[in-house]
Write a protein that holds these residues in place. Structure first.
Motif, PDB file in Angstrom:
ATOM      1  N   ASN A  36       0.851  -1.195   0.000  1.00 35.58           N
ATOM      2  CA  ASN A  36       0.000   0.000   0.000  1.00 35.58           C
ATOM      3  C   ASN A  36       0.893   1.254   0.000  1.00 35.58           C
ATOM      4  N   ILE A  38       1.897   4.817   0.253  1.00 37.23           N
ATOM      5  CA  ILE A  38       1.271   5.991   0.876  1.00 37.23           C
ATOM      6  C   ILE A  38       1.903   7.278   0.345  1.00 37.23           C
ATOM      7  N   SER A  58      -8.600  11.755   5.353  1.00 38.95           N
ATOM      8  CA  SER A  58      -8.211  10.661   6.227  1.00 38.95           C
ATOM      9  C   SER A  58      -7.385   9.653   5.419  1.00 38.95           C
ATOM     10  N   GLY A  59      -6.283   9.230   6.003  1.00 40.68           N
ATOM     11  CA  GLY A  59      -5.427   8.268   5.317  1.00 40.68           C
ATOM     12  C   GLY A  59      -4.531   8.885   4.255  1.00 40.68           C
ATOM     13  N   GLY A  61      -1.731  10.360   4.692  1.00 40.77           N
ATOM     14  CA  GLY A  61      -0.310  10.192   4.993  1.00 40.77           C
ATOM     15  C   GLY A  61       0.259  11.207   5.971  1.00 40.77           C
ATOM     16  N   LYS A  62      -0.611  11.908   6.699  1.00 46.98           N
ATOM     17  CA  LYS A  62      -0.145  12.959   7.620  1.00 46.98           C
ATOM     18  C   LYS A  62       0.660  12.364   8.785  1.00 46.98           C
ATOM     19  N   THR A  63       0.088  11.367   9.431  1.00 49.08           N
ATOM     20  CA  THR A  63       0.792  10.740  10.555  1.00 49.08           C
ATOM     21  C   THR A  63       2.061  10.052  10.070  1.00 49.08           C
ATOM     22  N   HIS A 215      -7.583  17.961  11.994  1.00 46.93           N
ATOM     23  CA  HIS A 215      -8.699  17.741  11.068  1.00 46.93           C
ATOM     24  C   HIS A 215      -9.585  18.971  10.997  1.00 46.93           C
TER      25      HIS A 215
HETATM   26  N1  ATP Z   1       1.369   0.463  10.430  1.00 41.12           N
HETATM   27  C1  ATP Z   1       0.586   0.459   9.350  1.00 41.12           C
HETATM   28  N2  ATP Z   1       0.421  -0.648   8.612  1.00 41.12           N
HETATM   29  C2  ATP Z   1      -0.351  -0.675   7.511  1.00 41.12           C
HETATM   30  N3  ATP Z   1      -1.004   0.409   7.034  1.00 41.12           N
HETATM   31  C3  ATP Z   1      -0.865   1.558   7.714  1.00 41.12           C
HETATM   32  C4  ATP Z   1      -0.078   1.650   8.909  1.00 41.12           C
HETATM   33  N4  ATP Z   1      -0.117   2.924   9.359  1.00 41.12           N
HETATM   34  C5  ATP Z   1      -0.920   3.583   8.511  1.00 41.12           C
HETATM   35  N5  ATP Z   1      -1.363   2.782   7.530  1.00 41.12           N
HETATM   36  C6  ATP Z   1      -2.227   3.182   6.396  1.00 41.12           C
HETATM   37  O1  ATP Z   1      -1.557   4.186   5.678  1.00 41.12           O
HETATM   38  C7  ATP Z   1      -2.458   5.205   5.259  1.00 41.12           C
HETATM   39  C8  ATP Z   1      -1.965   6.542   5.759  1.00 41.12           C
HETATM   40  O2  ATP Z   1      -2.045   6.557   7.164  1.00 41.12           O
HETATM   41  P1  ATP Z   1      -1.737   7.851   8.031  1.00 41.12           P
HETATM   42  O3  ATP Z   1      -1.991   7.471   9.463  1.00 41.12           O
HETATM   43  O4  ATP Z   1      -0.421   8.381   7.667  1.00 41.12           O
HETATM   44  O5  ATP Z   1      -2.858   8.847   7.484  1.00 41.12           O
HETATM   45  P2  ATP Z   1      -3.438  10.174   8.095  1.00 41.12           P
HETATM   46  O6  ATP Z   1      -3.448  11.156   6.992  1.00 41.12           O
HETATM   47  O7  ATP Z   1      -2.701  10.556   9.326  1.00 41.12           O
HETATM   48  O8  ATP Z   1      -4.908   9.729   8.444  1.00 41.12           O
HETATM   49  P3  ATP Z   1      -5.960  10.227   9.547  1.00 41.12           P
HETATM   50  O9  ATP Z   1      -6.294  11.637   9.197  1.00 41.12           O
HETATM   51  O10 ATP Z   1      -7.128   9.301   9.340  1.00 41.12           O
HETATM   52  O11 ATP Z   1      -5.322  10.075  10.882  1.00 41.12           O
HETATM   53  C9  ATP Z   1      -3.824   4.771   5.750  1.00 41.12           C
HETATM   54  O12 ATP Z   1      -4.496   4.150   4.708  1.00 41.12           O
HETATM   55  C10 ATP Z   1      -3.528   3.787   6.861  1.00 41.12           C
HETATM   56  O13 ATP Z   1      -4.539   2.825   6.978  1.00 41.12           O
END
Ligand code: ATP
Length: 260
Positions: A36, A38, A58-59, A61-63, A215
Motif C-alpha cells: 500500500n 502511501i 483521512s489516510g 499520509g499525515k501521521t 482535522h
Molecule cells: N502500520 C501500518 N500498517 C499498515 N497500514 C498503515 C499503517 N499505518 C498507517 N497505515 C495506512 O496508511 C495510510 C496513511 O495513514 P496515516 O496514518 O499516515 O494517514 P493520516 O493522513 O494521518 O490519516 P488520519 O487523518 O485518518 O489520521 C492509511 O491508509 C492507513 O490505513
C-alpha cells in the motif's frame, strides 16, 4: 560498522537557542505499508521555527509524515534531513529526545504521576534534580495548571488537563522541533481555543519548529504560518492561510474551505 562510524550524535548544545536550527527537509520520499503505497516521491521543506499545520483527507499520509520526521518510520526511498543532516546518520534515541511528539489521548504513562510524566525526558537526560523541579513548575505555570496536579495520575485528570500535560512533557527538554498529531482533538471548543492561544504564546516566547496535524480547518488556518493540505499522499497546496483563502488551487482545497 561503516554505519556506526557514520552516526552523528545530537548534543544539547547542537540545539542552543542562540542558533537558528531545526529546519526539516523531506526529499523524494517513498513510503509503503506492504504493497500500500502511501507517499510517492514526496518532498517538502519546513523552515526553522516555522509553525506548519497539516490538514487533509483521512489516510492521506499525515501521521506517516510525522513518524518519518522523528525516525519512528524509515522511508523506503529518499531522505529526511534536519538542519541538513540525514536523520538516518543520527543516533535515533538522541534524535527523538530532541523532537517533542504529542498525540491525541495516548502518550502519558499511566503508572507515573504527572510530575514524573512531565520530567520523563529530563530524567533520561540525567538533568540535575533541582533543575528538573524548577522546569516542571515553570511548565505547570506556563500551561495554566495548578501545582497540586503534579502528584495525581493521568486517569485522575480531565481530557483538557491531559492535553496540557502532554504538551508540557513535549516542551520539557526545550525541543527545537515539536510534532503534534490531532493533539487538541479530544477537547471541547473552548478548551481547544485556549490550547491554541497557549501554543501561539509559548511559540512566541521560546520558538520551535512546529508541525501540527489537525482535522479542523479553522485550527489549521489559525495556527499555521503556512498550511499544508494533503490528499492521497501528495500536497494539494502549501501556502499561507491568506493565500489559501484568497487563491485555493484545487477543488479539494475549495471543498475544505467550504466548511468554514
Ligand atoms: N502500520 C501500518 N500498517 C499498515 N497500514 C498503515 C499503517 N499505518 C498507517 N497505515 C495506512 O496508511 C495510510 C496513511 O495513514 P496515516 O496514518 O499516515 O494517514 P493520516 O493522513 O494521518 O490519516 P488520519 O487523518 O485518518 O489520521 C492509511 O491508509 C492507513 O490505513
Amino acid at each position: 560498522m561503516i554505519r556506526m562510524l557514520q552516526k552523528h550524535s545530537f548534543k544539547a548544545k547542537d540545539y542552543g537557542r542562540s542558533q537558528k536550527m531545526s529546519s526539516i527537509r523531506l526529499e523524494h520520499i517513498d513510503k509503503a505499508y506492504d504493497d500500500n503505497q502511501i507517499l510517492k516521491d514526496f518532498s517538502v521543506e519546513i523552515d526553522s521555527h516555522e509553525m506548519i499545520s497539516v490538514i487533509g483527507g483521512s489516510g492521506s499520509g499525515k501521521t506517516t509524515m510525522l513518524k518519518l520526521i522523528n525516525g519512528l518510520l524509515l522511508p523506503d526511498q529518499g531522505h529526511v534531513y534536519i538542519d541538513g543532516i540525514d536523520i538516518q546518520t543520527i543516533n535515533q534515541n538522541e534524535l527523538r529526545r530532541h523532537i517533542g511528539y504529542v498525540i491525541q489521548n495516548i502518550g502519558l504513562f499511566p503508572h507515573m504521576n504527572i510530575e514524573d510524566n512531565i520530567s520523563y525526558v529530563l530524567r533520561l537526560q540525567k538533568t540535575d534534580p533541582q533543575m528538573i523541579k524548577e522546569r516542571v513548575h515553570e511548565l505547570i505555570v506556563m500551561m495554566d495548571l495548578d501545582q497540586d496536579i503534579l502528584k495525581r495520575y493521568p486517569d485522575e485528570l480531565s481530557g483538557g488537563q491531559k492535553q496540557r500535560i502532554g504538551i508540557a512533557r513535549a516542551l520539557a527538554a526545550n525541543p527545537q522541533i515539536i510534532l503534534m498529531d490531532e493533539a487538541f482533538g479530544a477537547v471541547d471548543e473552548i478548551t481547544r481555543h485556549g490550547l491554541q492561544d497557549e501554543l501561539l504564546r509559548i511559540h512566541q516566547k521560546v520558538p520551535f519548529t512546529l508541525v501540527f496535524v489537525t482535522h479542523n480547518i479553522q485550527e489549521a488556518l489559525r495556527l499555521g504560518d503556512r498550511v499544508m493540505i494533503m490528499k492521497d499522499g501528495h500536497i494539494e497546496q502549501f501556502d499561507t492561510s491568506q493565500n489559501i483563502l484568497d487563491h485555493p488551487q484545487t477543488d479539494f482545497v475549495k471543498q475544505l474551505l467550504s466548511y468554514l
